[in-house]
Design a protein around this motif. Structure first.
Motif, mmCIF file in Angstrom:
data_model
loop_
_atom_site.group_PDB
_atom_site.id
_atom_site.type_symbol
_atom_site.label_atom_id
_atom_site.label_comp_id
_atom_site.label_asym_id
_atom_site.label_seq_id
_atom_site.Cartn_x
_atom_site.Cartn_y
_atom_site.Cartn_z
ATOM 1 N N UNK A 46 0.150 5.244 -0.623
ATOM 2 C CA UNK A 46 1.357 5.896 -0.985
ATOM 3 C C UNK A 46 2.438 5.750 -0.040
ATOM 4 N N UNK A 47 2.165 5.987 1.203
ATOM 5 C CA UNK A 47 2.960 5.834 2.383
ATOM 6 C C UNK A 47 3.548 4.466 2.670
ATOM 7 N N UNK A 48 2.366 3.235 2.586
ATOM 8 C CA UNK A 48 2.834 1.854 2.561
ATOM 9 C C UNK A 48 3.856 1.627 1.777
ATOM 10 N N UNK A 49 3.795 2.062 0.441
ATOM 11 C CA UNK A 49 4.748 1.654 -0.501
ATOM 12 C C UNK A 49 6.240 2.055 -0.132
ATOM 13 N N UNK A 50 6.379 3.279 0.650
ATOM 14 C CA UNK A 50 7.479 3.683 1.178
ATOM 15 C C UNK A 50 8.095 2.637 2.285
ATOM 16 N N UNK A 51 7.092 2.214 3.216
ATOM 17 C CA UNK A 51 7.497 1.597 4.282
ATOM 18 C C UNK A 51 7.929 -0.081 4.147
ATOM 19 N N UNK A 52 7.462 -0.308 3.151
ATOM 20 C CA UNK A 52 7.842 -1.713 2.673
ATOM 21 C C UNK A 52 9.235 -1.950 2.181
ATOM 22 N N UNK A 53 10.359 -2.893 2.690
ATOM 23 C CA UNK A 53 11.353 -2.902 2.521
ATOM 24 C C UNK A 53 11.870 -4.547 2.311
ATOM 25 N N UNK A 54 13.211 -4.722 1.787
ATOM 26 C CA UNK A 54 13.618 -6.191 1.785
ATOM 27 C C UNK A 54 13.489 -7.012 2.994
ATOM 28 N N UNK A 55 13.491 -6.159 4.088
ATOM 29 C CA UNK A 55 13.481 -6.831 5.639
ATOM 30 C C UNK A 55 11.977 -7.102 6.141
ATOM 31 N N UNK A 56 11.129 -6.436 5.486
ATOM 32 C CA UNK A 56 9.657 -6.595 5.989
ATOM 33 C C UNK A 56 8.571 -7.124 5.091
ATOM 34 N N UNK A 57 8.588 -7.092 3.787
ATOM 35 C CA UNK A 57 7.747 -7.365 3.032
ATOM 36 C C UNK A 57 6.833 -8.416 3.378
ATOM 37 N N UNK A 58 7.560 -9.582 3.680
ATOM 38 C CA UNK A 58 6.868 -10.898 3.930
ATOM 39 C C UNK A 58 5.995 -10.799 5.228
ATOM 40 N N UNK A 59 6.475 -10.012 6.278
ATOM 41 C CA UNK A 59 5.894 -9.794 7.423
ATOM 42 C C UNK A 59 4.718 -8.923 7.180
ATOM 43 N N UNK A 60 4.429 -7.883 6.263
ATOM 44 C CA UNK A 60 3.493 -7.042 5.941
ATOM 45 C C UNK A 60 2.579 -7.773 5.004
#
Length: 227
Positions: A46-60
């Motif tokens: 649930x926390x991960x879903x809040x951390x993923x953004x347009x800026x980092x989704x590919x890196x993650x």
């Protein structure tokens, strides 16, 4: 109609009965994830879903921001550590498990439509609970997941029998498992080629044979090296 429902129920139960009959040897049971670790990983998802953004989704490790919102957890890897001091002191014939620092970290694959995308690592607290400590590492997770899938298929073993072995002082990682016929036996599989080692990638090797190559390198490491 009643006969139909009885037949339907028996059809549902038959695969379960077969799975129980074909299950692992009770003398060498499949490891089960600590429920406290699972709860922490679910919280971490649930926390991960809040951390993923347009800026980092590919890196993650995701193809889009939306993917993480449908993600689920896969079969975890126990994450065991071989510290430098124990590796240096290892002698042939010593039980390999004596080298392990175990029970502190568990790595959960993060799946999208059943495919590994990323990872959540949880670590144990002194009171026995766990907390998420790491999010991401998609390449690392996907490499180990691929190796586990291949080994599980070729050796006809459940995925839960495999675990990650870390040797931080040498910056090495192996896929580990117990021998099905001997709960005290261990094998390590190198998942990425390393020029320092005379080991094939993807082939399970007795852990004692792997350690025979690691010990001299560990003894040459400076005392102030990490691990």
């Amino acid at each position: 109609m009643r006969a139909f429902f009885v037949a339907f129920a028996l059809a549902l139960l038959a695969p379960l009965a077969h799975a129980q009959q074909a299950g692992p040897n009770p003398n060498n049971p499949v490891p089960q994830a600590d429920p406290a670790a699972v709860r922490a990983a679910q919280e971490g998802l649930r926390t991960f879903a809040k951390l993923v953004t347009d800026a980092n989704f590919q890196r993650l490790g995701f193809a889009s921001v939306d993917e993480v919102r449908t993600a689920t957890l896969g079969t975890p890897f126990d994450d065991v550590l071989i510290p430098l001091d124990r590796l240096r002191a290892y002698v042939p014939g010593q039980p390999v498990k004596d080298l392990f620092v175990k029970g502190r970290r568990v790595v959960f694959p993060v799946l999208v439509s059943g495919q590994p995308r990323s990872a959540i690592t949880v670590a144990a607290r002194p009171d026995g609970s766990y907390r998420p400590v790491s999010f991401g590492a998609p390449s690392f997770l996907q490499t180990f997941d691929k190796a586990r899938v291949a080994a599980s298929s070729s050796e006809n073993l459940p995925p839960a029998r495999f675990f990650i072995v870390r040797v931080p002082a040498l910056n090495l990682h192996f896929l580990g498992r117990t021998e099905p016929s001997d709960a005290t036996g261990l094998v390590f599989t190198l998942v990425q080629a390393d020029p320092r080692l005379d080991l094939p990638v993807g082939r399970p090797i007795p852990a004692s044979a792997v350690l025979s190559q690691l010990v001299p390198r560990a003894q040459a490491v400076r005392d102030d090296a990490p691990g």
